[in-house]
Design a protein around this motif. Structure first.
Motif, PDB file in Angstrom:
ATOM      1  N   LEU A   1      10.769 -31.233  18.241  1.00 38.48           N
ATOM      2  CA  LEU A   1      11.060 -30.857  16.852  1.00 38.48           C
ATOM      3  C   LEU A   1      11.547 -29.412  16.751  1.00 38.48           C
ATOM      4  O   LEU A   1      12.382 -29.090  15.918  1.00 38.48           O
ATOM      5  CB  LEU A   1       9.819 -31.021  15.977  1.00 38.48           C
ATOM      6  CG  LEU A   1       9.349 -32.442  15.705  1.00 38.48           C
ATOM      7  CD1 LEU A   1       7.985 -32.421  15.040  1.00 38.48           C
ATOM      8  CD2 LEU A   1      10.354 -33.158  14.839  1.00 38.48           C
ATOM      9  N   CYS A   2      11.008 -28.550  17.597  1.00 34.42           N
ATOM     10  CA  CYS A   2      11.334 -27.123  17.549  1.00 34.42           C
ATOM     11  C   CYS A   2      12.309 -26.684  18.632  1.00 34.42           C
ATOM     12  O   CYS A   2      12.911 -25.622  18.516  1.00 34.42           O
ATOM     13  CB  CYS A   2      10.064 -26.293  17.692  1.00 34.42           C
ATOM     14  SG  CYS A   2       8.824 -26.615  16.463  1.00 34.42           S
ATOM     15  N   SER A   3      12.466 -27.478  19.678  1.00 33.38           N
ATOM     16  CA  SER A   3      13.194 -27.002  20.851  1.00 33.38           C
ATOM     17  C   SER A   3      14.660 -26.666  20.573  1.00 33.38           C
ATOM     18  O   SER A   3      15.160 -25.647  21.040  1.00 33.38           O
ATOM     19  CB  SER A   3      13.080 -27.998  22.007  1.00 33.38           C
ATOM     20  OG  SER A   3      13.644 -29.236  21.658  1.00 33.38           O
ATOM     21  N   GLN A   4      15.357 -27.478  19.805  1.00 29.14           N
ATOM     22  CA  GLN A   4      16.765 -27.164  19.560  1.00 29.14           C
ATOM     23  C   GLN A   4      16.901 -25.847  18.802  1.00 29.14           C
ATOM     24  O   GLN A   4      17.782 -25.047  19.115  1.00 29.14           O
ATOM     25  CB  GLN A   4      17.480 -28.275  18.811  1.00 29.14           C
ATOM     26  CG  GLN A   4      18.958 -27.959  18.679  1.00 29.14           C
ATOM     27  CD  GLN A   4      19.782 -29.078  18.130  1.00 29.14           C
ATOM     28  OE1 GLN A   4      19.272 -30.149  17.842  1.00 29.14           O
ATOM     29  NE2 GLN A   4      21.062 -28.848  17.978  1.00 29.14           N
ATOM     30  N   SER A   5      16.038 -25.600  17.845  1.00 25.02           N
ATOM     31  CA  SER A   5      16.082 -24.337  17.103  1.00 25.02           C
ATOM     32  C   SER A   5      15.805 -23.152  18.022  1.00 25.02           C
ATOM     33  O   SER A   5      16.477 -22.119  17.942  1.00 25.02           O
ATOM     34  CB  SER A   5      15.056 -24.349  15.971  1.00 25.02           C
ATOM     35  OG  SER A   5      15.335 -25.388  15.080  1.00 25.02           O
TER      36      SER A   5
END
Length: 146
Positions: free
Chosen positions: A126-130
């Motif tokens: 959920l956070c990795s791309q950001s």
């Protein structure tokens, strides 16, 4: 196409929100802190399946994720202090690279990670791309300023 970004002063609030979320997640991970509250659930499947009902839930996971995700969102959509055409090109390059990297890692995880480990990876995803975007943007921006 004109893309509207938040003013640079919002970056401070993005960092604060993200930090609060990480601290909250660590407290939740290493202690037995529980914030119980009735919540409206579209779907709940803990003990038995429930649809469109009010149920009691521990909100510590949700609060930490809301703070982390909103902090990352504000950081991504806040202007740099010296926003220009080169910065916009770096934003686009960073977005494309982070999207590609995130999907490659997800394909690898689908292939090689199973069970509860995969669920942990999905939550981190959920956070990795950001996070990949922010790192890539910082590196490219710094490299091109030199």
């Amino acid at each position: 196409m004109k893309v509207r970004l938040l003013p640079n002063k919002f970056k401070k609030w993005g960092w604060i929100s993200g930090f609060i979320g990480v601290v909250f997640a660590c407290i939740n991970l290493f202690t037995t802190l529980r914030i119980e509250s009735p919540v409206f659930a579209i779907y709940s499947g803990f003990v038995k399946e429930k649809y469109l009902q009010i149920s009691h839930s521990n909100l510590t996971d949700e609060l930490s994720m809301i703070f982390i995700l909103s902090g990352l969102l504000v950081l991504i959509f806040s202007e740099e202090s010296d926003e220009n055409e080169r910065t916009k090109q770096v934003r686009l390059s960073s977005l494309l690279f982070s999207f590609l990297l995130n999907y490659l890692l997800f394909i690898i995880s689908v292939t090689f990670i199973y069970g509860s480990g995969f669920m942990v990876f999905v939550i981190l995803n959920l956070c990795s791309q950001s996070i990949f975007y922010l790192i890539c943007f910082a590196i490219l921006n710094k490299k091109l300023k030199i």
